[in-house]
Design a protein around this motif. Structure first.
Motif, PDB file in Angstrom:
ATOM      1  N   VAL A   6       0.841  -1.196   0.000  1.00 57.56           N
ATOM      2  CA  VAL A   6       0.000   0.000   0.000  1.00 57.56           C
ATOM      3  C   VAL A   6       0.878   1.248   0.000  1.00 57.56           C
ATOM      4  N   ALA A   7       1.801   1.307   0.946  1.00 58.91           N
ATOM      5  CA  ALA A   7       2.684   2.463   1.058  1.00 58.91           C
ATOM      6  C   ALA A   7       3.897   2.083   1.881  1.00 58.91           C
ATOM      7  N   ALA A   8       5.015   2.727   1.612  1.00 62.85           N
ATOM      8  CA  ALA A   8       6.238   2.470   2.358  1.00 62.85           C
ATOM      9  C   ALA A   8       7.055   3.745   2.415  1.00 62.85           C
ATOM     10  N   ILE A   9       7.905   3.814   3.436  1.00 61.69           N
ATOM     11  CA  ILE A   9       8.764   4.981   3.594  1.00 61.69           C
ATOM     12  C   ILE A   9      10.076   4.530   4.229  1.00 61.69           C
TER      13      ILE A   9
ATOM     14  N   TYR B 292       3.768   5.025  -2.855  1.00 60.97           N
ATOM     15  CA  TYR B 292       2.375   4.615  -2.727  1.00 60.97           C
ATOM     16  C   TYR B 292       1.950   3.741  -3.899  1.00 60.97           C
ATOM     17  N   ALA B 293       1.020   2.838  -3.630  1.00 60.52           N
ATOM     18  CA  ALA B 293       0.344   2.136  -4.712  1.00 60.52           C
ATOM     19  C   ALA B 293      -0.513   3.150  -5.464  1.00 60.52           C
ATOM     20  N   ASP B 294      -0.657   2.951  -6.755  1.00 61.60           N
ATOM     21  CA  ASP B 294      -1.440   3.887  -7.565  1.00 61.60           C
ATOM     22  C   ASP B 294      -2.865   4.016  -7.045  1.00 61.60           C
TER      23      ASP B 294
ATOM     24  N   PHE C 203      -4.199   8.386   0.693  1.00 56.04           N
ATOM     25  CA  PHE C 203      -3.481   7.874   1.867  1.00 56.04           C
ATOM     26  C   PHE C 203      -2.174   8.635   2.040  1.00 56.04           C
ATOM     27  N   THR C 204      -1.771   8.803   3.293  1.00 54.91           N
ATOM     28  CA  THR C 204      -0.495   9.444   3.607  1.00 54.91           C
ATOM     29  C   THR C 204       0.243   8.611   4.640  1.00 54.91           C
TER      30      THR C 204
END
Length: 117
Positions: free
Chosen positions: A48-51, A59-61, A67-68
């Protein structure tokens, strides 16, 4: 065995918001990437998302603009703010982190997010 601790899932109507939190033990200083995956019934687990520590988010498209992801390195904690939720966001959300020193992946137990139409 290290287990990430998640919180914040639940039931929300379409268009609503939820915030997920995930904490790794603060004693593990070698965590690099932190992020969230999700798995809906009958589907594969997807990012979904990673940092990264000191890096920008990915982010996923399907969630861009809604989403943040953010993190607090001092607390080894990652957050996922989910706005404008859609029924297709319904899934079990799993927190993930990778440890560069030990070369291992850590996972949370999963938290259910259900979006009703």
């Amino acid at each position: 065995q290290v287990r990430l601790v998640e919180s914040g899932g639940g039931l929300v109507q379409a268009g609503g918001s939820l915030r997920l939190s995930c904490a790794a033990p603060v004693s593990i200083f070698s965590i690099n990437n932190m992020g969230w995956y999700r798995q809906a019934p009958g589907k594969r687990r997807e990012l979904v998302a990673a940092i990264a520590r000191g890096g920008g988010p990915n982010y996923a498209d399907s969630v861009k603009g809604r989403f943040t992801i953010s993190r607090d390195n001092a607390k080894n904690t990652v957050y996922l703010q989910m706005n404008s939720l859609k029924p297709e966001d319904t899934a079990v959300y799993y927190c993930h982190a990778d440890d560069l020193l030990r070369v291992v992946d850590y996972w949370g137990q999963g938290t259910q997010v259900t979006v009703s139409s």
